[in-house]
Motif scaffolding. Sequence first.
Motif, PDB file in Angstrom:
ATOM      1  N   LYS A   1       0.883  11.079  -6.774  1.00  0.00           N
ATOM      2  CA  LYS A   1       1.159  10.269  -7.964  1.00  0.00           C
ATOM      3  C   LYS A   1       2.662  10.235  -8.233  1.00  0.00           C
ATOM      4  O   LYS A   1       3.315  11.279  -8.276  1.00  0.00           O
ATOM      5  CB  LYS A   1       0.430  10.881  -9.167  1.00  0.00           C
ATOM      6  CG  LYS A   1       0.461  10.006 -10.399  1.00  0.00           C
ATOM      7  CD  LYS A   1      -0.384  10.648 -11.486  1.00  0.00           C
ATOM      8  CE  LYS A   1      -0.374   9.790 -12.734  1.00  0.00           C
ATOM      9  NZ  LYS A   1      -1.208  10.382 -13.794  1.00  0.00           N
TER      10      LYS A   1
ATOM     11  N   LEU B   1       0.443   2.115  -3.057  1.00  0.00           N
ATOM     12  CA  LEU B   1       0.567   2.037  -4.515  1.00  0.00           C
ATOM     13  C   LEU B   1       0.729   0.610  -5.021  1.00  0.00           C
ATOM     14  O   LEU B   1       0.288   0.281  -6.124  1.00  0.00           O
ATOM     15  CB  LEU B   1       1.768   2.878  -4.965  1.00  0.00           C
ATOM     16  CG  LEU B   1       1.664   4.391  -4.757  1.00  0.00           C
ATOM     17  CD1 LEU B   1       3.009   5.058  -5.021  1.00  0.00           C
ATOM     18  CD2 LEU B   1       0.604   4.963  -5.684  1.00  0.00           C
TER      19      LEU B   1
ATOM     20  N   THR C   1      -1.777   2.371 -11.463  1.00  0.00           N
ATOM     21  CA  THR C   1      -0.774   3.435 -11.338  1.00  0.00           C
ATOM     22  C   THR C   1       0.229   3.439 -12.490  1.00  0.00           C
ATOM     23  O   THR C   1       0.448   4.467 -13.135  1.00  0.00           O
ATOM     24  CB  THR C   1      -0.024   3.304 -10.001  1.00  0.00           C
ATOM     25  OG1 THR C   1      -0.974   3.198  -8.938  1.00  0.00           O
ATOM     26  CG2 THR C   1       0.865   4.512  -9.770  1.00  0.00           C
TER      27      THR C   1
ATOM     28  N   ILE D   1       1.437   6.799 -14.996  1.00  0.00           N
ATOM     29  CA  ILE D   1       2.522   7.636 -14.475  1.00  0.00           C
ATOM     30  C   ILE D   1       3.235   8.339 -15.633  1.00  0.00           C
ATOM     31  O   ILE D   1       3.271   7.853 -16.762  1.00  0.00           O
ATOM     32  CB  ILE D   1       3.558   6.822 -13.664  1.00  0.00           C
ATOM     33  CG1 ILE D   1       4.205   5.748 -14.545  1.00  0.00           C
ATOM     34  CG2 ILE D   1       2.938   6.236 -12.440  1.00  0.00           C
ATOM     35  CD1 ILE D   1       5.346   5.028 -13.856  1.00  0.00           C
TER      36      ILE D   1
END
Length: 394
Positions: free
Chosen positions: A279, A354, A362, A366
């Motif tokens: 991530k 991604l 995503t 984040i």
Amino acid sequence: MMHRMAGLWLSIVMIFLLTGCWDSRELTDIGFVVAIAVDKGEKKDIRVTVQIVNPANASSTQGGSSPTPLPPTTYSAEGNNVFEATRVLSKKVSRRLHYGHAVVLLVGEELATTQGIKKIFDGIERDSEFRPSATMVIARGTTGEEIIKQPTSIDNSPAIKIKKMVSDTEKAWGENIDEKIYQVVQAIVSSGKEATITGVQLDPTNKEDKIMANGIATFKDGKLIKWLDGNEGRGFLWVLGRVRSTLLTMDWNGQPHTIGIENIRTKSTFHSSIDKSGKPNIEVKIGVDANIGEVDVAIDLTNPKVFLQIERLYTQAIHDEALATIKLMQQQKSDIFGFGEVVHRDHPKPWRTLNRDWNDVTFPTIEVKVKVEAYVRNTGLRNRTILESIEKSG
């Protein structure tokens, strides 16, 4: 014989070289477009309105002697796309339109919200006459046609006013962004950044000059999804490091809006990292230099402890504005900051995966850390506040 042959060859060459100005056009045959408005059409998809300035008008306002300069003229036409609509305009205009002097491109809010802005750029970018450096704005709550038909009291035309106003308000107030056509196109074609465009609207409180800048339109997949107003817009520009000047007003010991800090320089940098789970994380560093703008409370600015407390409050205020706008756009699932581009640049291999669902999956999840280093450099021409001097003299 040699002289005659040389003369013959010279004559043949001169035929091709001295062809004259084969594409020349007289000034009286050209209509100089200074603004283009693209709105949703009634009968066809697109309605294009152009504003044509009279060259005699421009010259008279620069020191000429014409007592009654002619106002700019607008013409509208509809088509299935921008290119077609501009050609349909030839049925209404007695001159060939020239777009090399167009300084503003306006898009109506209804078109930007329903159809999006992706389709309007192809014809504009292919034509060598259009300026990619023209300012782009969204007509907020109205149409671009309505905006460019408004009279202006100081500038020659709405186009000139919009161009100057958007540029100046970004520099002086920091709640709007002066985006050019090429910058919007770059954001639209990028997989790691969404477009943002300043809005202009009609001010009902001003009957003489109604055009005003208001808000920043944010986009997702080319469609307008949300307006950033006030501190939300400034928070966006803090993150980008584009707040050139503004006045941030803070509370002091429970007294609201008593200290105003004017920033004089801002810069920001982005850094990205990938954790063990794959991530991405983003760190935004914002550096600000500022001066004391106005103090409406009796405090001693020569006291270092007071000065440091003001700096801490100012730093925290910038941090809160920037982080609030980041969280807001994460809720909207639109990466207007370009964090995706940073991840793409720093980690090209993970980005291949991604970027497939960056905005929807995503980006909203984040972790973004905002670090602010703000320094108050100057107190202006006074060290003590007016109110402190009054209290001591009383």
